[in-house]
Design an enzyme around this catalytic site. Structure first.
Site, PDB file in Angstrom:
ATOM      1  N   TYR A 179      15.633  11.915  -0.491  1.00 46.83           N
ATOM      2  CA  TYR A 179      15.225  10.694   0.209  1.00 46.83           C
ATOM      3  C   TYR A 179      16.005  10.437   1.498  1.00 46.83           C
ATOM      4  O   TYR A 179      15.707   9.486   2.210  1.00 46.83           O
ATOM      5  CB  TYR A 179      15.355   9.484  -0.735  1.00 46.83           C
ATOM      6  CG  TYR A 179      14.464   9.607  -1.947  1.00 46.83           C
ATOM      7  CD1 TYR A 179      13.081   9.644  -1.811  1.00 46.83           C
ATOM      8  CD2 TYR A 179      14.997   9.704  -3.240  1.00 46.83           C
ATOM      9  CE1 TYR A 179      12.252   9.768  -2.911  1.00 46.83           C
ATOM     10  CE2 TYR A 179      14.179   9.827  -4.354  1.00 46.83           C
ATOM     11  CZ  TYR A 179      12.804   9.860  -4.181  1.00 46.83           C
ATOM     12  OH  TYR A 179      11.982   9.982  -5.274  1.00 46.83           O
ATOM     13  N   HIS A 218       5.330   7.209   1.515  1.00 44.58           N
ATOM     14  CA  HIS A 218       6.380   7.775   0.665  1.00 44.58           C
ATOM     15  C   HIS A 218       7.340   8.551   1.554  1.00 44.58           C
ATOM     16  O   HIS A 218       6.907   9.326   2.423  1.00 44.58           O
ATOM     17  CB  HIS A 218       5.790   8.708  -0.398  1.00 44.58           C
ATOM     18  CG  HIS A 218       4.848   7.988  -1.307  1.00 44.58           C
ATOM     19  ND1 HIS A 218       5.286   7.170  -2.316  1.00 44.58           N
ATOM     20  CD2 HIS A 218       3.499   7.921  -1.307  1.00 44.58           C
ATOM     21  CE1 HIS A 218       4.238   6.638  -2.917  1.00 44.58           C
ATOM     22  NE2 HIS A 218       3.141   7.063  -2.321  1.00 44.58           N
ATOM     23  N   HIS A 235       2.553   6.049  -9.403  1.00 42.91           N
ATOM     24  CA  HIS A 235       1.988   7.035 -10.328  1.00 42.91           C
ATOM     25  C   HIS A 235       1.669   6.446 -11.700  1.00 42.91           C
ATOM     26  O   HIS A 235       1.184   7.154 -12.578  1.00 42.91           O
ATOM     27  CB  HIS A 235       2.974   8.206 -10.501  1.00 42.91           C
ATOM     28  CG  HIS A 235       3.668   8.596  -9.231  1.00 42.91           C
ATOM     29  ND1 HIS A 235       2.985   9.125  -8.157  1.00 42.91           N
ATOM     30  CD2 HIS A 235       4.971   8.492  -8.834  1.00 42.91           C
ATOM     31  CE1 HIS A 235       3.851   9.359  -7.170  1.00 42.91           C
ATOM     32  NE2 HIS A 235       5.059   8.970  -7.560  1.00 42.91           N
TER      33      HIS A 235
HETATM   34  C1  DQA Z   1       8.757   7.747  -3.455  1.00 43.40           C
HETATM   35  C2  DQA Z   1       8.180   8.897  -4.277  1.00 43.40           C
HETATM   36  C3  DQA Z   1       7.977   8.482  -5.724  1.00 43.40           C
HETATM   37  O1  DQA Z   1       7.438   9.562  -6.485  1.00 43.40           O
HETATM   38  C4  DQA Z   1       9.311   8.100  -6.336  1.00 43.40           C
HETATM   39  O2  DQA Z   1       9.115   7.625  -7.653  1.00 43.40           O
HETATM   40  C5  DQA Z   1      10.074   7.123  -5.520  1.00 43.40           C
HETATM   41  C6  DQA Z   1      10.036   7.212  -4.068  1.00 43.40           C
HETATM   42  C7  DQA Z   1       9.075   8.178  -2.007  1.00 43.40           C
HETATM   43  O3  DQA Z   1       9.265   7.297  -1.166  1.00 43.40           O
HETATM   44  O4  DQA Z   1       9.151   9.376  -1.717  1.00 43.40           O
HETATM   45  O5  DQA Z   1      10.790   6.285  -6.048  1.00 43.40           O
HETATM   46  O6  DQA Z   1       7.791   6.710  -3.400  1.00 43.40           O
END
Ligand code: DQA
Length: 157
Positions: A26, A103, A83
């Site tokens: 991230y 995302h 999800h």
């Molecule tokens: C997310 C991707 C999701 O699968 C994950 O559960 C997150 C962050 C992203 O910003 O890449 O918490 O939304």
């Protein structure tokens, strides 16, 4: 001066830990950095921002209800709820303005359980894998006039 359109930027669970949580996935920016960059981009675009994060599904649903008619558009990173949550999807299905799903990571290049999103078919655009830039791009997109008229950020209700 006419009021600036408000874009709701809604962040789901665990995003408060950005910068600390799995930085290899991230990145190192914190949620405060995300908010700061969103506000800077919104300023350039003449938009106001209502930026929120919650770890509680009901709080997120209440926020969507609250902003349902007043927000000109929505930038939504529902994180894990993307999800799993029919309830968040149903709340978003009732909003007036266009939704951009964002995302930070590329959910389609990760585990299979992240490939499906309950939100994507409600969104005018889905932005994945661009990190914080994805949020800025979402704001830029919402500021553009849209051809489908009635879902545009600046269209009148
Ligand atoms: C997310 C991707 C999701 O699968 C994950 O559960 C997150 C962050 C992203 O910003 O890449 O918490 O939304």
């Amino acid at each position: 001066m006419p009021q600036q359109p408000v874009i709701a930027i809604l962040n789901g669970p665990n995003l408060n830990l950005l910068g600390e949580r799995e930085p290899e996935v991230y990145g190192h920016d914190t949620l405060a950095d995300v908010e700061r960059r969103c506000r800077a981009r919104a300023d350039e675009l003449g938009l106001a921002v209502d930026f929120r994060q919650t770890n509680h599904e009901g709080v997120m649903i209440d926020a969507i209800h609250e902003l349902r008619s007043s927000a000109a558009g929505f930038v939504v990173n529902a994180a894990g709820w993307t999800h799993t949550s029919v309830a968040i999807r149903d709340a978003l299905a009732a909003v007036r303005g266009p939704i951009v799903e964002v995302h930070l990571s590329d959910i389609h290049a990760r585990e299979e359980f992240r490939h499906f999103s309950y939100i994507s078919d409600l969104a005018v655009e889905v932005i994945v894998g661009r990190g914080v830039t994805g949020y800025e791009d979402a704001l830029t997109l919402l500021a553009e006039p849209r051809e489908d008229g009635d879902r545009g950020a600046f269209s009148t209700p």
